[in-house]
Scaffold this motif. Structure first.
Motif, mmCIF file in Angstrom:
data_model
loop_
_atom_site.group_PDB
_atom_site.id
_atom_site.type_symbol
_atom_site.label_atom_id
_atom_site.label_comp_id
_atom_site.label_asym_id
_atom_site.label_seq_id
_atom_site.Cartn_x
_atom_site.Cartn_y
_atom_site.Cartn_z
ATOM 1 N N ASN A 29 0.864 -1.185 0.000
ATOM 2 C CA ASN A 29 0.000 0.000 0.000
ATOM 3 C C ASN A 29 0.898 1.231 0.000
ATOM 4 O OD1 ASN A 29 -1.835 2.050 0.413
ATOM 5 N ND2 ASN A 29 -2.647 1.251 2.340
ATOM 6 N N SER A 30 0.951 1.911 -1.143
ATOM 7 C CA SER A 30 1.801 3.098 -1.249
ATOM 8 C C SER A 30 1.190 4.301 -0.559
ATOM 9 C CB SER A 30 2.032 3.435 -2.727
ATOM 10 O OG SER A 30 0.818 3.828 -3.342
ATOM 11 N N ASN A 31 -0.061 4.182 -0.122
ATOM 12 C CA ASN A 31 -0.796 5.332 0.412
ATOM 13 C C ASN A 31 -0.877 5.345 1.934
ATOM 14 O OD1 ASN A 31 -2.467 4.411 -2.368
ATOM 15 N ND2 ASN A 31 -1.726 6.513 -2.255
ATOM 16 N N ALA A 32 0.096 4.732 2.587
ATOM 17 C CA ALA A 32 0.200 4.771 4.038
ATOM 18 C C ALA A 32 1.651 4.518 4.402
ATOM 19 C CB ALA A 32 -0.699 3.723 4.698
ATOM 20 N N ALA A 33 2.034 4.939 5.584
ATOM 21 C CA ALA A 33 3.426 4.765 6.014
ATOM 22 C C ALA A 33 3.510 4.893 7.520
ATOM 23 C CB ALA A 33 4.324 5.804 5.336
ATOM 24 N N TYR A 92 5.202 8.232 1.158
ATOM 25 C CA TYR A 92 5.364 9.479 1.895
ATOM 26 C C TYR A 92 6.142 9.262 3.192
ATOM 27 C CZ TYR A 92 1.740 11.018 -1.313
ATOM 28 O OH TYR A 92 1.032 11.321 -2.446
ATOM 29 N N ASP A 93 6.939 10.243 3.532
ATOM 30 C CA ASP A 93 7.700 10.250 4.774
ATOM 31 C C ASP A 93 6.994 11.215 5.720
ATOM 32 O OD1 ASP A 93 9.512 10.503 6.856
ATOM 33 O OD2 ASP A 93 11.269 10.479 5.543
ATOM 34 N N TRP A 94 6.088 10.655 6.535
ATOM 35 C CA TRP A 94 5.295 11.514 7.426
ATOM 36 C C TRP A 94 6.183 12.196 8.460
ATOM 37 C CZ3 TRP A 94 1.338 12.072 4.688
ATOM 38 C CH2 TRP A 94 0.597 11.027 4.154
ATOM 39 N N ASN A 95 7.159 11.478 8.988
ATOM 40 C CA ASN A 95 8.012 12.061 10.029
ATOM 41 C C ASN A 95 8.779 13.268 9.489
ATOM 42 O OD1 ASN A 95 7.280 10.181 12.020
ATOM 43 N ND2 ASN A 95 8.776 8.705 11.263
ATOM 44 N N ALA A 96 9.323 13.145 8.263
ATOM 45 C CA ALA A 96 10.052 14.265 7.673
ATOM 46 C C ALA A 96 9.120 15.431 7.372
ATOM 47 C CB ALA A 96 10.761 13.805 6.400
ATOM 48 N N THR A 97 7.893 15.109 6.958
ATOM 49 C CA THR A 97 6.913 16.168 6.673
ATOM 50 C C THR A 97 6.562 16.928 7.946
ATOM 51 O OG1 THR A 97 5.980 14.891 4.831
ATOM 52 C CG2 THR A 97 4.608 16.635 5.772
ATOM 53 N N ILE A 98 6.301 16.186 9.019
ATOM 54 C CA ILE A 98 5.961 16.821 10.297
ATOM 55 C C ILE A 98 7.138 17.659 10.807
ATOM 56 C CG2 ILE A 98 5.435 16.342 12.721
ATOM 57 C CD1 ILE A 98 3.932 13.802 11.634
#
Length: 850
Positions: free
Chosen positions: A304-308, A392-398
């Motif tokens: 699933n490319s739409n979650a991380a 997506y890299d959520w940690n880097a985005t945050i």
């Protein structure tokens, strides 16, 4: 809708509804109660225009409660239909409720889907989301699929077919049941139903509730939802009965995009002709923005490319359904989540006005609140070479949002966020049918179908990903910095209110005499649309508004069946439908502009069929052939970056085919079932198109622009389908059914606007043929357990763990390799985006009745 038509609709409905007079206030005796109970089932089936075997001259398949119970197994409702000819239902991405169903080559936009005779398709575009009806299968009495124009009297588009779901009427005996289920991927579900029985010879009530949870059939594809059902009956007197039905199913589940075949499996890619260079090209491009829905090579079928993953220390709440909520799991974050609740309430009034006249009226309301999430703004991606395969890299985005320089008020503006795309709607309607029996042979039904809907479409801030607000300047009515700071729940991107007003009138006549049964229906519909853009100021503080009124449609259809003997009967039917445009065919929903010269689509259909059975009915076979044309299909394509909108008119296609069904009960221990369909669905002409600039609405010069469609096969459903099953009954109460399905001549779905090259006459990619088997075991334990009856069941889907492509998009813009890259050719496996069918999965459970 103008006031005169609205007044006419309400007056006509009220006139029909007001005819009965509650003059006889007698209480039914015990004998009368039995008759009234039969009246419950008969009237609902009649109101819903359900076909009757050997009588109604249409092709249809009915799935009764027993078959639904023994074969559905907590799947989406359409998946139980796959044993019928010309029906193709898949789980699509595999998300709970994301199933789709095609009939005779038509998507469910052109299949009328009704619950207890009430239309449920979206009034704007005809679509339907099966996640809105979780738990409906548990309370369904029957599901009938009439293929083709059907005998439905309502003047609505149903060229593919009509799917009618009838829920259980209130039971006449007190009792209930509790069912528990478990399945693959930590799935569990509990269902409870309770019936009061007839109280004081006048009232009956059925209530049901469902709860389910699971990790989902792919990574981060969790599901969580409830379902509620209520059915109540009041026998007012001997000639009048009221029923109240309500159903709701609030749910949430993770979703995902399709991907290149090499992303799912390098092994399968090589089987389908990929070269090493093409697989390497997929690997190189997996972090490109063009491939945002794909991923690295060989990520697996659960990818699933739409979650991380996300650091659980980030505790920012998410906004949806009008409030704040914690994430489903603190350790990961979904880009794509679907959440929706679409309750429906029907108040039915059945009345016998005289020995020859009866009236059936349904007042209904359907709501809807929810949508789907996605990204907005700038989101960080994982760098190539990292161990994580997500997009997506959520940690880097945050971290980037939180490290941004604060504004003058000390607040952080997020570079990128999660947003919701919401749909809120309210639909009110009245369907009223007055039937008069002129004789034992002839009856006429006249009726009105009035509906009105208001739908809000908007995006809102779901998750600020570490920031305090998102800076948005796209709303012309935001004039201050404070208004442009969008916080959780604030609207962004777009905010439109659409209205749809529908008035349908119809007359149906039926004839029955000896071996002859016939029907004829004429119908008329009138539709008004309006569009209001809450973000666009056209001057002086006035919002952009458009309306398209008086869009007319009509239909005429009929059929006749003849019973040559008790064993053999035949039928023929034909019809013509002139269908008004859907919303986007009249008003461009993305720009708010009126579509130039909106045109009606037309359908014509002729069908012949026959059925033969042995005197004992232990063997029967039915077959039919259909010949259908679809003319003047319209479409719109918007390219906002190029400031161009394209309109096409006059696409034509033909749909012809043969369908066969048969069953053979060899003896009391073994039964065989089979179905086959062979279709030839093809576009039959090239068409031109026109283009306009979005900003100025000026038509662009034409250079002989054409869409080259002639001879291209219709995609998205196998044109050859076989279904077969053998059922064993080794002992009382036990059934074991092995069911197989084979599909071939399956062309990938494709976009007509991509066919603008005169040198490109190739068919879309032909998906490899495949066969899949399911196993269903059901056991009503004959032993006594006090006041309880106990049933056990088990399902194994894809019993042989077959690997196959179930859904595909030809020359996919985002998932397919670009034509020319590493030798990639057009209309091939390499240029497609696909979903693979679910691998082996199972469902087991028990049901306790009392």
């Amino acid at each position: 809708m103008n006031y005169s038509k609205r007044a006419f609709a309400l007056t006509a409905s009220a006139a029909l509804a007001a005819l009965p007079v509650f003059a006889q206030q007698t209480t039914p005796s015990a004998e009368d109660t039995v008759e009234l109970d039969a009246f419950v089932v008969t009237e609902m089936a009649d109101f819903a225009d359900q076909a009757i075997l050997g009588t109604t001259p249409v092709a249809f398949t009915t799935f009764d409660k027993e078959q639904i119970t023994k074969e559905l197994g907590s799947r989406d409702i359409p998946l139980v239909l796959n044993s019928a000819p010309s029906i193709y239902a898949t789980e699509d991405s595999g998300g709970a409720g994301d199933a789709r169903v095609n009939v005779r080559g038509f998507s469910q936009r052109n299949v009328a889907i009704m619950i207890n005779g009430v239309p449920t398709n979206d009034m704007e575009n005809g679509w339907l989301y099966w996640s809105n009806w979780d738990g409906l299968g548990d309370v369904s009495q029957s599901i009938q699929l009439q293929r083709g124009l059907s005998n439905t009297s309502l003047p609505m588009p149903s060229i593919g077919g009509t799917l009618n779901i009838i829920t259980d009427p209130s039971a006449s005996e007190a009792g209930g049941s509790v069912k528990t289920e478990f399945g693959s991927d930590s799935f569990w579900k509990v269902t409870g139903v309770f019936n009061t029985g007839i109280l004081e010879d006048k009232f009956a009530l059925t209530v049901g509730a469902v709860h389910k949870e699971g990790d989902g059939k792919f990574d981060y594809g969790w599901t969580k939802g409830e379902g509620y059902y209520l059915g109540a009956t009041w026998f007012v007197n001997d000639t009048n009965r009221l029923e109240l039905y309500g159903i709701a199913a609030p749910q949430q589940h993770g979703q995902r995009f399709d991907a290149n075949i090499a992303v799912w499996s390098a092994k399968e890619a090589k089987k389908l002709g990929y070269t090493d260079a093409q697989i390497a090209a997929v690997e190189r491009f997996n972090n490109s923005p063009r491939f945002y829905g794909s991923g690295p090579v060989d990520a697996g079928f659960d990818f699933n490319s739409n979650a991380a993953p996300v650091d659980p220390s980030y505790t920012g709440q998410q906004y949806y359904w009008g409030g704040l909520h914690n994430r489903y799991d603190a350790n990961f974050m979904n880009e794509r989540v679907n959440y929706f609740n679409k309750p429906q309430v029907n108040l039915n009034w059945f009345s016998e006005l005289s020995d020859n006249a009866k009236l059936a009226t349904v007042f209904y309301w359907s709501g809807g609140e929810g949508g789907g999430s996605g990204t907005y703004g700038s989101i960080q991606r994982y760098a190539e070479g990292t161990s994580l395969v997500q997009n997506y890299d959520w940690n880097a985005t945050i971290e980037r949002n939180q490290n941004r320089t604060p504004d003058a008020n000390g607040e952080l503006s997020s570079y990128g966020i999660l947003r919701n795309s919401n749909n809120e709607q309210n639909t009110y309607g009245i369907i009223s049918k007055l039937t008069y029996d002129f004789s034992d042979e002839v009856s006429v039904t006249a009726g009105v179908d009035w509906r009105t809907a208001e739908i809000d479409h908007y995006r809102e801030v779901r998750d600020l990903l570490g920031g305090d607000y998102y800076w948005y300047t796209g709303n012309d009515f935001d004039t201050t910095d404070a208004q442009r700071k969008k916080r959780l729940g604030d609207k962004i991107a777009y905010f439109n209110t659409n209205t749809v007003d529908w008035l349908g009138l119809f007359v149906t006549s039926k004839y029955n005499s000896g071996p002859i049964d016939a029907f004829g229906t004429v119908g008329y519909s009138n539709i008004d649309y309006s569009y209001l853009d809450h973000f666009t100021d056209v001057g002086g503080g006035e919002k952009l508004y458009a309306e398209a009124n008086g869009l007319d449609g009509a239909q005429i259809k009929g059929g006749i069946s003849y019973e040559f003997s008790e064993q053999f009967s035949a039928f023929v039917n034909a019809g013509y439908v002139d269908r008004a445009p859907i919303f986007d065919g009249a008003i461009d929903d993305s720009t708010g502009q009126l579509v130039p010269d909106p045109t009606n689509e037309t359908y014509t259909s002729v069908e012949i069929g026959a059925r033969w059975a042995t005197p004992s009915e232990n063997f029967w076979i039915s077959a039919n052939a259909y010949f259908t044309t679809w003319r003047d299909l319209t479409g719109t394509d918007v390219d906002e970056q190029a400031d161009i909108v394209t309109y096409q008119r006059g696409i034509n296609s033909d749909y012809n085919g043969i369908e066969i069904e048969a069953a053979y009960a060899m003896n009391e221990w073994v039964r065989f079932d089979a179905a086959a369909s062979f279709g030839d669905w093809t576009y039959v002409s090239d068409v031109d198109y026109t283009q306009y600039t979005i900003s100025t609405r000026q038509q662009l010069p034409s250079n002989g622009d054409m869409l080259y469609l002639d001879g291209i096969k219709v995609g998205d459903q196998p044109q050859t389908q076989l279904a077969y099953a053998v059922t064993f009954f080794p002992t009382d109460g036990l059934s074991i059914k092995l069911q197989g399905r084979s599909y071939s001549n399956y062309y990938a779905d494709w976009d007509v606007f991509t066919r603008n090259n005169p040198n490109d006459r190739e068919q879309s990619w032909k998906i490899p043929s495949y066969t899949v088997f399911d196993l269903h075991v059901y056991y009503d334990i004959p032993a006594e357990f006090g006041p309880f009856d106990v049933s056990l069941f088990a399902h194994v889907f894809n019993l042989l763990d077959e690997t196959y492509v179930s859904d595909a998009s030809d020359n996919s813009q985002y998932e397919g390799l670009p034509v020319g890259l590493a030798g990639t050719e057009s209309h091939t496996a390499q240029s497609a985006g696909v979903f693979f069918g679910q691998k082996l999965n199972w469902n087991i459970g028990a049901r306790l009745r009392f």
